[in-house]
Enzyme design. Structure first.
Site, PDB file in Angstrom:
ATOM      1  N   LEU A  62       1.014  -0.957   0.208  1.00  0.00           N
ATOM      2  CA  LEU A  62      -0.132   0.030  -0.165  1.00  0.00           C
ATOM      3  C   LEU A  62       0.635   1.053   0.015  1.00  0.00           C
ATOM      4  CD1 LEU A  62      -2.540  -0.960   2.616  1.00  0.00           C
ATOM      5  CD2 LEU A  62      -3.141  -0.407   0.168  1.00  0.00           C
ATOM      6  N   ASP A  63       0.844   2.557  -0.177  1.00  0.00           N
ATOM      7  CA  ASP A  63       0.870   3.738  -0.915  1.00  0.00           C
ATOM      8  C   ASP A  63       1.947   3.851   0.520  1.00  0.00           C
ATOM      9  OD1 ASP A  63       1.013   4.045  -3.446  1.00  0.00           O
ATOM     10  OD2 ASP A  63      -0.503   5.102  -3.523  1.00  0.00           O
ATOM     11  N   ARG A  64       2.614   4.799   1.078  1.00  0.00           N
ATOM     12  CA  ARG A  64       2.550   5.706   2.332  1.00  0.00           C
ATOM     13  C   ARG A  64       1.512   6.193   2.916  1.00  0.00           C
ATOM     14  NH1 ARG A  64       6.571  10.523   3.586  1.00  0.00           N
ATOM     15  NH2 ARG A  64       5.031  11.169   2.667  1.00  0.00           N
ATOM     16  N   THR A  66      -1.782   5.451   2.343  1.00  0.00           N
ATOM     17  CA  THR A  66      -2.878   4.854   2.240  1.00  0.00           C
ATOM     18  C   THR A  66      -2.926   4.093   3.925  1.00  0.00           C
ATOM     19  OG1 THR A  66      -2.667   4.778   0.149  1.00  0.00           O
ATOM     20  CG2 THR A  66      -4.448   2.862   1.523  1.00  0.00           C
ATOM     21  N   ARG A 163      -5.637   6.844  -6.981  1.00  0.00           N
ATOM     22  CA  ARG A 163      -5.381   8.488  -6.708  1.00  0.00           C
ATOM     23  C   ARG A 163      -5.503   9.158  -8.032  1.00  0.00           C
ATOM     24  NH1 ARG A 163       0.222   7.859  -2.683  1.00  0.00           N
ATOM     25  NH2 ARG A 163      -0.342  10.109  -2.666  1.00  0.00           N
TER      26      ARG A 163
END
Length: 215
Positions: A62-64, A66, A163
């Site tokens: 997961l993105d930082r 998120t 996003r």
């Protein structure tokens, strides 16, 4: 990513499920999934997980910014099995987001191919020539004070897909440091991986892991 500003939260590990084959963890916003380049970016979810479960292996990220459900394998065979489920799009992921503005329609589908924006990486952008297929189903949950709470159901797993797709819809995710103009107004990016459905690597039983959105 603003490397110099990396200050991950020190929340205790939130274990959603644990067995001999896999782990499900609720990742906090602001924590990298895997280490970045440099000692100052070493603190990450997999390092914290491996401190408690030394055999844990990465399957997805997961993105930082998120938060939400991430799964890790406990064995090499489970890693292969689960990795194939992600690769073949056999998992089902749902996210909750708060986005700017009032979304007019009740639901929709976004199909816009994405590719890395090389001069501005790690940003991604829509490119109909070189982009890879990216598909997101979405549903409006409710309008809140000029913003909208959405449920997002990606069919593909491109980097920054949700996003960029929300930005392309004209309703960027609130607090997004890359694709929104109002990131400073919010304490975090309003994107959370709410649930993940997959088949257990031993026996194929269907399982679903959930973590309630903290916003």
């Amino acid at each position: 990513m603003m490397d110099a500003d990396y200050a991950p939260p020190d929340d205790p590990l939130d274990i959603l499920h644990e067995d001999a084959e896999l782990l499900a963890v609720n990742k906090p916003a602001g924590l990298l999934s895997v280490p970045g380049k440099g000692a100052h970016l070493a603190d990450c979810l997999i390092a914290r997980v491996q401190a408690v479960f030394p055999m844990a292996l990465l399957i997805h990220r997961l993105d930082r910014d998120t938060s939400g459900v991430m799964v890790f394998a406990q064995t090499k065979s489970a890693q292969r099995h689960l990795g194939l489920q992600f690769e073949k799009r056999q998992t089902k992921k749902t996210y909750v987001a708060r986005v700017a503005g009032e979304v007019a329609d009740k639901e929709g589908l976004i199909s816009l191919p994405l590719v890395v924006d090389w001069p501005n990486r790690p940003l991604q952008h829509v490119d109909f020539v070189t982009g890879k297929e990216a598909v997101t189903n979405w549903r409006r949950l409710r309008v809140e004070d000029g913003t909208t709470r959405m449920r997002l159901m990606p069919k593909t797993g491109r980097s920054h897909q949700l996003r960029v797709h929300m930005q392309a819809l004209g309703h960027p995710i609130l607090g997004d440091p890359f694709y929104s103009d109002d990131a400073a107004r919010y304490p975090r990016m309003m994107l959370h991986a709410e649930s993940l459905r997959l088949r257990h690597p031993q026996g194929g039983r269907g399982m679903q892991f959930k973590a309630k959105a903290p916003f």
